[in-house]
Write a protein that holds these residues in place. Sequence first.
Motif, mmCIF file in Angstrom:
data_model
loop_
_atom_site.group_PDB
_atom_site.id
_atom_site.type_symbol
_atom_site.label_atom_id
_atom_site.label_comp_id
_atom_site.label_asym_id
_atom_site.label_seq_id
_atom_site.Cartn_x
_atom_site.Cartn_y
_atom_site.Cartn_z
ATOM 1 N N LEU A 204 0.842 -1.201 0.000
ATOM 2 C CA LEU A 204 0.000 0.000 0.000
ATOM 3 C C LEU A 204 0.873 1.246 0.000
ATOM 4 C CD1 LEU A 204 -2.636 -0.759 2.809
ATOM 5 C CD2 LEU A 204 -2.698 -1.403 0.414
ATOM 6 N N GLY A 205 0.421 2.263 -0.733
ATOM 7 C CA GLY A 205 1.151 3.537 -0.719
ATOM 8 C C GLY A 205 0.163 4.685 -0.815
ATOM 9 N N ALA A 206 0.352 5.702 0.006
ATOM 10 C CA ALA A 206 -0.589 6.840 -0.010
ATOM 11 C C ALA A 206 -0.075 7.937 -0.921
ATOM 12 C CB ALA A 206 -0.751 7.389 1.405
ATOM 13 N N MET A 207 -0.984 8.519 -1.700
ATOM 14 C CA MET A 207 -0.664 9.719 -2.493
ATOM 15 C C MET A 207 -1.436 10.859 -1.869
ATOM 16 S SD MET A 207 0.820 11.019 -5.324
ATOM 17 C CE MET A 207 1.071 12.710 -4.788
ATOM 18 N N ARG A 208 -0.710 11.705 -1.134
ATOM 19 C CA ARG A 208 -1.331 12.896 -0.538
ATOM 20 C C ARG A 208 -0.702 14.108 -1.203
ATOM 21 N NH1 ARG A 208 -0.431 10.116 4.451
ATOM 22 N NH2 ARG A 208 -2.375 9.446 5.435
ATOM 23 N N PHE A 209 -1.505 14.824 -1.987
ATOM 24 C CA PHE A 209 -0.984 15.999 -2.697
ATOM 25 C C PHE A 209 -0.818 17.149 -1.710
ATOM 26 C CE2 PHE A 209 -3.438 13.605 -5.878
ATOM 27 C CZ PHE A 209 -2.498 13.477 -6.881
ATOM 28 N N ARG A 210 0.274 17.894 -1.844
ATOM 29 C CA ARG A 210 0.415 19.084 -0.977
ATOM 30 C C ARG A 210 -0.725 20.050 -1.276
ATOM 31 N NH1 ARG A 210 6.835 19.700 -2.021
ATOM 32 N NH2 ARG A 210 7.475 17.913 -0.767
ATOM 33 N N THR A 211 -1.071 20.182 -2.561
ATOM 34 C CA THR A 211 -2.236 20.984 -2.983
ATOM 35 C C THR A 211 -2.930 20.180 -4.076
ATOM 36 O OG1 THR A 211 -0.845 22.943 -2.699
ATOM 37 C CG2 THR A 211 -2.939 23.273 -3.839
ATOM 38 N N PRO A 212 -4.264 20.122 -4.095
ATOM 39 C CA PRO A 212 -4.921 19.410 -5.190
ATOM 40 C C PRO A 212 -4.441 19.972 -6.525
ATOM 41 C CG PRO A 212 -6.518 19.996 -3.482
ATOM 42 C CD PRO A 212 -5.219 20.683 -3.122
ATOM 43 N N PRO A 213 -4.029 19.111 -7.465
ATOM 44 C CA PRO A 213 -3.348 19.569 -8.683
ATOM 45 C C PRO A 213 -4.112 20.608 -9.496
ATOM 46 C CG PRO A 213 -3.175 17.199 -8.458
ATOM 47 C CD PRO A 213 -4.061 17.643 -7.354
ATOM 48 N N LYS A 214 -5.417 20.422 -9.656
ATOM 49 C CA LYS A 214 -6.173 21.362 -10.498
ATOM 50 C C LYS A 214 -6.101 22.768 -9.892
ATOM 51 C CE LYS A 214 -10.705 21.629 -12.768
ATOM 52 N NZ LYS A 214 -11.285 22.846 -12.225
ATOM 53 N N GLU A 215 -6.329 22.828 -8.577
ATOM 54 C CA GLU A 215 -6.293 24.130 -7.903
ATOM 55 C C GLU A 215 -4.889 24.739 -7.933
ATOM 56 O OE1 GLU A 215 -9.380 22.102 -5.084
ATOM 57 O OE2 GLU A 215 -8.073 23.455 -3.945
ATOM 58 N N ALA A 216 -3.896 23.872 -7.751
ATOM 59 C CA ALA A 216 -2.512 24.373 -7.741
ATOM 60 C C ALA A 216 -2.173 25.026 -9.078
ATOM 61 C CB ALA A 216 -1.546 23.230 -7.448
ATOM 62 N N ALA A 217 -2.607 24.379 -10.183
ATOM 63 C CA ALA A 217 -2.309 24.944 -11.507
ATOM 64 C C ALA A 217 -3.030 26.273 -11.690
ATOM 65 C CB ALA A 217 -2.703 23.952 -12.600
ATOM 66 N N GLU A 218 -4.290 26.332 -11.292
ATOM 67 C CA GLU A 218 -5.051 27.576 -11.463
ATOM 68 C C GLU A 218 -4.369 28.735 -10.735
ATOM 69 O OE1 GLU A 218 -9.318 25.282 -11.994
ATOM 70 O OE2 GLU A 218 -8.888 26.281 -10.098
ATOM 71 N N GLU A 219 -3.812 28.391 -9.576
ATOM 72 C CA GLU A 219 -3.218 29.429 -8.743
ATOM 73 C C GLU A 219 -1.788 29.789 -9.179
ATOM 74 O OE1 GLU A 219 -1.967 29.495 -4.160
ATOM 75 O OE2 GLU A 219 -3.855 28.461 -4.589
ATOM 76 N N LEU A 220 -1.005 28.755 -9.518
ATOM 77 C CA LEU A 220 0.433 28.984 -9.693
ATOM 78 C C LEU A 220 0.898 29.056 -11.148
ATOM 79 C CD1 LEU A 220 1.583 26.518 -6.894
ATOM 80 C CD2 LEU A 220 1.706 29.011 -6.805
ATOM 81 N N ALA A 221 0.125 28.466 -12.067
ATOM 82 C CA ALA A 221 0.561 28.459 -13.475
ATOM 83 C C ALA A 221 -0.675 28.381 -14.362
ATOM 84 C CB ALA A 221 1.487 27.270 -13.729
#
Length: 372
Positions: A204-221
């Motif tokens: 098992l491996g957890a993927m926890r995004f620091r910021t949800p990717p869609k929102e991160a892109a809207e905000e940062l790029a």
Amino acid sequence: MRVSVAGAGLGGLALAQGLRGAGIEVGVYERDPAITARFQGYRLVLNPVGFDAVRACLPSRWHALLDAIVGDAYGERLVLDPRLNTIGALGPGKTGTVVDRHVLRHLLLTGLTVRTGAALAGYGVLADGKVEARFAHGDPVASDLLVGADGVGSAVRAALSPRTVPTDTGVRFVIGRTALTERFAGLSKAFGSKVAGDGVSLLLGAMRFRTPPKEAAEELAPDVTLPDVRDYVRWAMILPPDGSLGASTPQEAALSRMDGWHPELRELVEQSDPDNSTLLSIRVVEPRERWAPGPVTLLGDAIHATSPTGGNGANTALRDADLLRRNLIEAAEGRRSLLDAVGDYERQMFEYGAEAVRHSLEALPAYVPNRS
Ligand SMILES: Cc1cc2nc3c(=O)[nH]c(=O)nc-3n(C[C@H](O)[C@H](O)[C@H](O)COP(=O)(O)OP(=O)(O)OC[C@H]3O[C@@H](n4cnc5c(N)ncnc54)[C@H](O)[C@@H]3O)c2cc1C
């Protein structure tokens, strides 16, 4: 200089981004009919070499976005029984940067020219030293360099180094993903660990995004559009060597081997997304036979496919992309010849690529289940 890249996986796309950033003309040719034709969203743990390599291939204006859409790998790497009791340890705890392959691929695709439905079928070296890539459908394309980044079944490798063929380890695994909700908080001990069942192992491996990717892109790029993916748990059940699926869906195959397991583990598999579950076989490619440097080369799984238990396939493909990118920039700037740039890349890549495959095969037995 013009470069053609066969294969829009992580390695090929990272190289293409790096070349585009340096003003080198590059075209990517992908066999799949569309970029999202197969969902390939599993998480990968990148080590500092792999992470720095992909970062170096991306324009600096996206670095803040890259940092926001990854997570931190952690895990005690325990061996647990199916009731989640600790019965051993796999080795030192795991650290690194976790990325979602589907999300990273979207970032890497941004701004590139990718021809989909373009299965490379072969190539020919032209009288002027250029190479012509030929496809199952569509017009051929001439360039100064053809890079086969077309994965473990590489068509480029079949022509360039026909005696280098994949070896099937006989190990099969079912992989799936499940939304990471509070319900599974109690499983955190199992993240990064191995659950040793009777004849199967579950990782098992957890993927926890620091910021949800869609929102991160809207905000940062704002020039990047990323998929709306939320935190999840990736699970992988390794079946006994040469075991068959023995069920109609990957999910059922896993569940049929989990009688009496901890209820949260069963629930995790029950609740997984059926579109993101699949059966995979572990095949490796060992780089052994060098060829004389020319206008065709290989990168990533196409020349050094590792077992995923080594956790180094993507890291090594990204390292290739960065090394080849740097060498080709020197060639484009007239600081070395193209042949010298490619030959130097291949010399280094063969060495660390072979080591990566060796390491992954050494790590495999610890994950392969015991038969009762
Ligand atoms: C479940 C799982 C977990 C993993 N975990 C890790 C991890 O934690 N860390 C890590 O470093 N690695 C990991 N790996 C390995 C990693 O995913 C691969 O090594 C890496 O993605 C290889 O990248 P690549 O670009 O070389 O090839 P690929 O990603 O395989 O891309 C090849 C591309 O070429 C295309 N293609 C194929 N044939 C043709 C053709 N004839 N013409 C044109 N295009 C073609 C394919 O459709 C594909 O898009 C994992 C792998 C799996 C399966």
